[in-house]
Design a protein around this motif. Structure first.
Motif, PDB file in Angstrom:
ATOM      1  N   TYR A  46       0.789  -1.419   0.040  1.00 16.28           N
ATOM      2  CA  TYR A  46      -0.060   0.498  -0.376  1.00 16.28           C
ATOM      3  C   TYR A  46       1.029   1.249  -0.100  1.00 16.28           C
TER       4      TYR A  46
ATOM      5  N   PRO B 120      -4.640   6.135   1.196  1.00 17.12           N
ATOM      6  CA  PRO B 120      -4.818   6.387  -0.690  1.00 17.12           C
ATOM      7  C   PRO B 120      -6.403   6.796  -0.680  1.00 17.12           C
ATOM      8  N   SER B 121      -7.538   6.898   0.401  1.00 18.14           N
ATOM      9  CA  SER B 121      -9.211   7.477   0.093  1.00 18.14           C
ATOM     10  C   SER B 121      -8.697   9.248  -0.007  1.00 18.14           C
ATOM     11  N   THR B 123      -6.166  10.239  -0.866  1.00 15.46           N
ATOM     12  CA  THR B 123      -5.035  11.357  -1.656  1.00 15.46           C
ATOM     13  C   THR B 123      -5.741  10.408  -3.040  1.00 15.46           C
ATOM     14  N   GLN B 124      -6.167  11.424  -3.762  1.00 19.66           N
ATOM     15  CA  GLN B 124      -6.561  10.799  -4.623  1.00 19.66           C
ATOM     16  C   GLN B 124      -6.442  12.156  -6.044  1.00 19.66           C
ATOM     17  N   ILE B 128      -2.802  11.353  -7.826  1.00 21.51           N
ATOM     18  CA  ILE B 128      -2.536   9.530  -7.700  1.00 21.51           C
ATOM     19  C   ILE B 128      -2.884   9.298  -8.831  1.00 21.51           C
ATOM     20  N   TRP B 132       0.175   6.480 -10.331  1.00 23.57           N
ATOM     21  CA  TRP B 132      -0.346   5.367 -11.083  1.00 23.57           C
ATOM     22  C   TRP B 132      -0.120   5.149 -12.674  1.00 23.57           C
ATOM     23  N   MET B 171      -5.976  -0.201  -9.047  1.00 22.30           N
ATOM     24  CA  MET B 171      -5.887   1.397  -7.820  1.00 22.30           C
ATOM     25  C   MET B 171      -7.110   1.616  -7.158  1.00 22.30           C
ATOM     26  N   TRP B 174      -7.043  -0.293  -4.097  1.00 23.38           N
ATOM     27  CA  TRP B 174      -5.917   0.145  -3.093  1.00 23.38           C
ATOM     28  C   TRP B 174      -7.037   1.455  -2.478  1.00 23.38           C
ATOM     29  N   GLN B 175      -7.225   2.351  -3.667  1.00 24.52           N
ATOM     30  CA  GLN B 175      -8.105   3.185  -2.666  1.00 24.52           C
ATOM     31  C   GLN B 175      -9.610   3.232  -1.685  1.00 24.52           C
ATOM     32  N   ASN B 176      -9.752   1.834  -1.773  1.00 29.53           N
ATOM     33  CA  ASN B 176     -10.969   1.640  -0.683  1.00 29.53           C
ATOM     34  C   ASN B 176     -10.720   2.003   0.800  1.00 29.53           C
ATOM     35  N   THR B 238      -9.260   9.893 -13.232  1.00 30.71           N
ATOM     36  CA  THR B 238      -8.634   8.815 -13.154  1.00 30.71           C
ATOM     37  C   THR B 238      -8.504   8.345 -14.790  1.00 30.71           C
TER      38      THR B 238
END
Lengths: 300, 300
Positions: A46, B120-121, B123-124, B128, B132, B171, B174-176, B238
């Motif tokens: 992560y 990660p949730s 930082t969107q 990001i 990625w 992705m 990862w952001q969840n 994204t």
């Protein structure tokens, strides 16, 4: 294990100690070790993108596409940060615009949503249920449905290519935040209001002096959601802003894509790191309140 | 005035409370009429026209909606979006639940780990997405480098028609982090005695998970899934930054297609029709989930 002899335990089965691998304490330690074996690599995965991002931000262009990738750059290009920020593209202007829009929207959201949420949570009025149903209904309304007419509306008002379309709506409530705050306000005892009313307080005083001080987690959650959402907003600025001096940070970042192609990866990353900093800073400062707030939205 | 209809006479205090209610919600109400309700009606109207955003406008009835039926790209975007939504919500929820269960163990360093998985949730957005792009780079990206240690030759990710969409799903997983926090809070809310009672009945770990944990956290699971579906149907940033719908049309998703129609091709009418269909799809999916939820969600 050693202080209980086998003989004793046979004669008195109640006191039998399980072998070490079946004992509760050993099981707990074993479980902890297994958890760690799974969770540590997962945590590293992560974190990896962030580490890679920072590493790329500090590389020379020719090192970026080296394989295998080096985590620690050599030499460490600290100069990427100032160069990427203002040498080619005026990121200071973008920063100012982003800050202006974001702060305006955070404050606007907090004011307008708190007022509405307080009314929905604690005041009695005819038509309240229907109006609240509207709030809920618009919560799942995709913003894209109203994208075109909103664009036309703001164009008609002469606000195209200005910051107004991005700043004005924040002062007129946001359904998800109203819902979130209302859920929180509902959990506070109603007797507080009654007592304050008897003492001669008005509703604004009740909101300001009684309800708000007790609602820090919910307010922090709304503030952070609003900050992150506006700070990262891409679609809105993309549609409305054209003049270079009006652009925001997300739009600025994508400029490296077109203008410099792949060459500017290090600048993109160094600017992306800088752009993430305020979000991370706010997150770390308010993490405890924020997590408390999110938890409430999901379980209540 | 209104009391003639309700037949009830309000006390002076109640009248005053009602006035305050409408005063407090007035910002939201104005915003709703001006920026949501009004545009919605306008959008419905525009969807029956061939408006390009300038001068002439003519009524073309259901033409835009009929075009959709024969528009191949529309069906592709619908399929892609459904694939993305289903995959990212399913795997995202499973991974979030696994991490939440691991974090629910009594292990040292839990707060730091929680922060890592949650980060990660918050930082969107563009920064990001750009990061990625680099992580997913087929030659020098971190993901394929990591896979090479497992002896796997990683695919082309965003440069491959087959793997671009799975890359976006990775992705999203990862952001969840927000789902993870909500599920973790729900897990912490399950009373210990339920597990102890199940143990006494001879239930194993799996049976406990299946018959105690899942029903107890089902409201949180439900919330996470509903919010996840609504959100993932609206994926835009994204795609806009990383793939622009490509390669081919493999990541052409609904909102990006809508955006292109409105602001690249200036088909405001068609874009509005697309917006309304999206709203109907999301509303229908939410309704189906609520209907299905009655069968598996247990509220106390």
């Amino acid at each position: 294990m050693s202080d209980v002899s086998i003989k004793e335990s046979r004669s008195n089965p109640v006191r039998t100690e399980a072998p070490w691998y079946k004992r509760k304490s050993s099981l707990r330690i074993l479980g902890m070790i297994i958890t760690f074996i799974i969770i540590i690599p997962l945590a590293l995965i992560y974190l990896a993108p962030y580490i890679g991002m920072l590493s790329t931000a500090l590389k020379q262009p020719k090192q970026i596409f080296q394989y295998p990738p080096k985590i620690i750059p050599d030499p460490v290009m600290w100069s990427n940060f100032p160069e990427g920020w203002s040498k080619y593209v005026p990121f200071n202007t973008y920063l100012f615009n982003s800050l202006k829009i974001t702060l305006n929207n955070v404050i606007g959201n907090l004011v307008s949503c708190t007022l509405a949420a307080f009314a929905f949570a604690r005041l009695k009025a005819r038509g309240k249920n229907i109006l609240f149903a509207l709030v809920l209904g618009t919560m799942i309304l995709p913003n894209e449905v109203i994208l075109v007419p909103q664009f036309l509306l703001f164009t008609k008002l002469g606000m195209n290519n200005t910051h107004w379309p991005l700043m004005l709506p924040a002062w007129f409530g946001y359904p998800f935040f109203i819902f979130l705050l209302r859920q929180f306000f509902m959990t506070l005892p109603k007797e507080l209001d009654e007592a304050a009313l008897i003492d001669g307080a008005n509703w604004l005083q009740i909101l300001w002096n009684i309800v708000l001080p007790l609602s820090k987690p919910a307010l922090a959650t709304v503030a952070i959601f609003s900050f992150v959402g506006n700070w990262n907003n891409y679609l809105g600025p993309l549609i409305y802003l054209r003049d270079d001096k009006l652009l925001t940070l997300p739009l600025g970042l994508t400029q490296f894509q077109g203008q410099f192609g792949q060459v500017a990866y290090h600048f993109m990353m160094s600017n992306a790191v800088l752009m993430l900093l305020p979000v991370l800073l706010i997150f770390f400062l308010a993490q405890r309140l924020f997590i408390e707030g999110i938890t409430l939205t999901g379980t209540k | 005035m209104l009391q003639r209809f309700t037949g009830k006479k309000l006390s002076k205090r109640e009248k005053q409370e009602e006035r305050v209610f409408y005063l407090f919600i007035s910002l939201w109400l104005i915003g709703f009429l001006a920026f949501t309700g009004g545009p919605m009606i306008a959008s419905l109207f525009i969807s029956f026209t061939n408006w390009t955003g300038v001068k002439s406008i003519s009524f073309i009835g259901m033409d835009n909606y009929q075009t959709m039926i024969t528009d191949k790209l529309f069906w592709i975007t619908l399929k892609n979006t459904a694939y993305y939504a289903f995959a990212s919500v399913f795997f995202g929820t499973v991974v979030a639940l696994i991490i939440a269960i691991l974090l629910n163990q009594n292990i040292p360093g839990r707060n730091i780990l929680r922060t890592i998985f949650f980060m990660p949730s918050v930082t969107q957005g563009v920064a990001i997405a750009i990061m990625w792009l680099w992580v997913l780079n087929p030659q020098v990206g971190l993901l394929n480098y990591g896979l090479s240690f497992l002896g796997i030759k990683g695919p082309g990710w965003v440069t491959s028609q087959t793997w671009a969409m799975p890359a976006l799903v990775v992705m999203a997983i990862w952001q969840n982090g927000q789902a993870m926090i909500i599920l973790l809070a729900a897990l912490q809310g399950v009373p210990r005695m339920f597990y102890e009672a199940a143990s006494l009945d001879g239930a194993g770990q799996w049976a406990k998970f299946r018959n105690v944990t899942i029903p107890m956290i089902s409201p949180a699971l439900f919330f996470v899934i509903v919010i996840g579906v609504v959100g993932s149907f609206q994926i835009f940033t994204t795609v806009a930054v990383m793939t622009r719908g490509g390669p081919g049309s493999s990541t052409m998703v609904y909102v990006y297609y809508l955006y292109q129609n409105a602001f690249s091709y200036f088909k405001m009418g068609y874009a509005s029709a697309l917006g309304w269909i999206l709203f109907i799809i999301i509303a229908a999916l939410t309704w189906v989930q609520f209907a299905a939820g009655r069968r598996w969600v247990h509220y106390e």
